[in-house]
Motif scaffolding. Sequence first.
Motif, PDB file in Angstrom:
ATOM      1  N   PRO A  79      -4.339  -4.194  13.891  1.00 41.68           N
ATOM      2  CA  PRO A  79      -5.456  -3.227  13.364  1.00 41.68           C
ATOM      3  C   PRO A  79      -5.032  -1.809  13.437  1.00 41.68           C
ATOM      4  O   PRO A  79      -5.299  -0.975  12.705  1.00 41.68           O
ATOM      5  N   LEU A  80      -4.364  -1.545  14.596  1.00 45.08           N
ATOM      6  CA  LEU A  80      -4.205   0.104  14.820  1.00 45.08           C
ATOM      7  C   LEU A  80      -3.185   0.602  13.551  1.00 45.08           C
ATOM      8  O   LEU A  80      -3.179   1.766  13.057  1.00 45.08           O
ATOM      9  N   GLN A  81      -2.203  -0.452  13.061  1.00 42.57           N
ATOM     10  CA  GLN A  81      -1.450   0.021  12.009  1.00 42.57           C
ATOM     11  C   GLN A  81      -2.196   0.111  10.861  1.00 42.57           C
ATOM     12  O   GLN A  81      -1.623   1.121  10.053  1.00 42.57           O
ATOM     13  N   ARG A  82      -3.381  -0.493  10.712  1.00 44.87           N
ATOM     14  CA  ARG A  82      -4.206  -0.460   9.459  1.00 44.87           C
ATOM     15  C   ARG A  82      -4.649   0.839   9.379  1.00 44.87           C
ATOM     16  O   ARG A  82      -4.766   1.692   8.459  1.00 44.87           O
ATOM     17  N   LEU A  83      -5.075   1.567  10.495  1.00 39.37           N
ATOM     18  CA  LEU A  83      -5.808   3.018  10.692  1.00 39.37           C
ATOM     19  C   LEU A  83      -4.588   3.724  10.293  1.00 39.37           C
ATOM     20  O   LEU A  83      -4.879   4.775   9.572  1.00 39.37           O
ATOM     21  N   ARG A  84      -3.317   3.533  10.872  1.00 36.32           N
ATOM     22  CA  ARG A  84      -2.229   4.473  10.544  1.00 36.32           C
ATOM     23  C   ARG A  84      -2.002   4.703   8.977  1.00 36.32           C
ATOM     24  O   ARG A  84      -1.858   5.569   8.230  1.00 36.32           O
ATOM     25  N   ARG A  85      -2.141   3.611   8.410  1.00 35.07           N
ATOM     26  CA  ARG A  85      -1.880   3.436   7.114  1.00 35.07           C
ATOM     27  C   ARG A  85      -2.959   4.365   6.191  1.00 35.07           C
ATOM     28  O   ARG A  85      -2.422   4.642   5.197  1.00 35.07           O
ATOM     29  N   LEU A  86      -4.115   4.098   6.727  1.00 39.27           N
ATOM     30  CA  LEU A  86      -5.163   4.709   5.996  1.00 39.27           C
ATOM     31  C   LEU A  86      -4.851   6.240   5.799  1.00 39.27           C
ATOM     32  O   LEU A  86      -5.046   6.869   4.972  1.00 39.27           O
ATOM     33  N   PHE A  87      -4.457   6.569   7.083  1.00 39.96           N
ATOM     34  CA  PHE A  87      -4.232   8.301   7.292  1.00 39.96           C
ATOM     35  C   PHE A  87      -2.986   8.453   6.331  1.00 39.96           C
ATOM     36  O   PHE A  87      -2.983   9.444   5.669  1.00 39.96           O
ATOM     37  N   GLU A  88      -1.944   7.506   6.458  1.00 42.51           N
ATOM     38  CA  GLU A  88      -0.771   7.988   5.409  1.00 42.51           C
ATOM     39  C   GLU A  88      -1.003   8.051   4.068  1.00 42.51           C
ATOM     40  O   GLU A  88      -0.538   8.804   3.384  1.00 42.51           O
ATOM     41  N   GLU A  89      -1.814   7.008   3.625  1.00 43.32           N
ATOM     42  CA  GLU A  89      -2.306   6.835   2.262  1.00 43.32           C
ATOM     43  C   GLU A  89      -3.330   7.997   1.810  1.00 43.32           C
ATOM     44  O   GLU A  89      -3.197   8.599   0.541  1.00 43.32           O
ATOM     45  N   THR A  90      -4.194   8.520   2.822  1.00 37.55           N
ATOM     46  CA  THR A  90      -5.033   9.683   2.607  1.00 37.55           C
ATOM     47  C   THR A  90      -3.999  11.059   2.308  1.00 37.55           C
ATOM     48  O   THR A  90      -4.374  11.675   1.413  1.00 37.55           O
ATOM     49  N   GLU A  91      -3.199  10.890   3.041  1.00 31.39           N
ATOM     50  CA  GLU A  91      -2.202  12.265   3.099  1.00 31.39           C
ATOM     51  C   GLU A  91      -1.391  12.055   1.701  1.00 31.39           C
ATOM     52  O   GLU A  91      -1.296  13.157   1.107  1.00 31.39           O
ATOM     53  N   ALA A  92      -0.909  11.048   1.239  1.00 33.41           N
ATOM     54  CA  ALA A  92      -0.061  10.893   0.038  1.00 33.41           C
ATOM     55  C   ALA A  92      -1.030  11.427  -1.043  1.00 33.41           C
ATOM     56  O   ALA A  92      -0.733  11.850  -2.024  1.00 33.41           O
TER      57      ALA A  92
END
Lengths: 206, 206
Positions: A79-92
């Motif tokens: 779960p927390l890695q999914r949130l991390r991925r969301l932030f990373e994709e937002t930045e990208a």
Amino acid sequence: MGRTSDAREKILSAAQSLIELRGYSALGVAEICKAAGVPKGSFYYFFASKEALALAVLDEHWAGQQATWTRILNSAAEPLQRLRRLFEETEAGQLVGQQSCGTVSGCLFGNLTLEMSNQTEAVRARLQEIFDAQVGMVASVIAEALERKEVTVIDTREAARAVVAQLEGQVLFAKLYNNTHRLGPLWANCLALLGARPPREAVAGI
Amino acid sequence: MGRTSDAREKILSAAQSLIELRGYSALGVAEICKAAGVPKGSFYYFFASKEALALAVLDEHWAGQQATWTRILNSAAEPLQRLRRLFEETEAGQLVGQQSCGTVSGCLFGNLTLEMSNQTEAVRARLQEIFDAQVGMVASVIAEALERKEVTVIDTREAARAVVAQLEGQVLFAKLYNNTHRLGPLWANCLALLGARPPREAVAGI
């Protein structure tokens, strides 16, 4: 894209680009049609008003973003890695936008919330639905993390609001400073907001 | 207020109200002068352009807000209590605005950041200075709390950015939902972001 909707798609696409560049209020129908390369008569065939266009732009943009968020937040990752991925994709995503038009355009929903929500109730209601949906998606992930005892929040929905608020606030700064690195601390801040035990590198990032 | 600056003050005051209601882009000089009750010729006596007016509105609004923030954040209270007071006064201020005009107007700086920062570099630069100053003021308080071992952040400036971003994000929601209670969780979220040991009632508030 069917032939009959080509003009509608062109208008929507031009409107979204122009709104991201200059906001909604300052735009005129004639300018949108010129950018879309369609005659002005087409506009009122597809849209009853400029407000109807704004709602369609929101729906179109949310359809795309919702698909992205669903892919990320419903994935098989922890779960927390999914949130991390969301932030990373937002930045990208913001970086791609900056590279294509020179400036960070920010979040269309945040932009239109601050510009329009006190001017048209229909737009306010649609934006509320979109942010409610975002918060609901994040809250579901937080609930999973809570079951795994990885976070210590009491109210998952309130915690999700804090996470989305942090996202909107940092995107505002990324736009203001025209710098997508402003989104780098989102992951560490999210862990702090959720009372999660941060991995070592996240602590260093604060 | 000197007699010679009456018209200038009237224009500034009318412009700020109109910008809070409807944003900047959609406003015309004629409309601002009409609301201010001054002849249009006066406008260009005081302001070289509409952009110059926007900068003056920002300066005027920041002068008032900076005085408030200084009073609160430099007070003799314990550091974290000063931050709490800042959030409480922000919520109270937004409530006063809502009661006077029917809607939560949000943060003028956040509103103009999302509307204007990609359109005029002078406005972007001024807004950067204002947010830099806000972050600096909050960072000083966090540094005091850190010395007292009440928080566990590593980079006080990055932590202050997270706090101000959370503030901007929640003010955006308060405007969107026209509900100042959205600002209620700011204190608990701030404690979480700073890795502070939250008082019992703050935990319950999450």
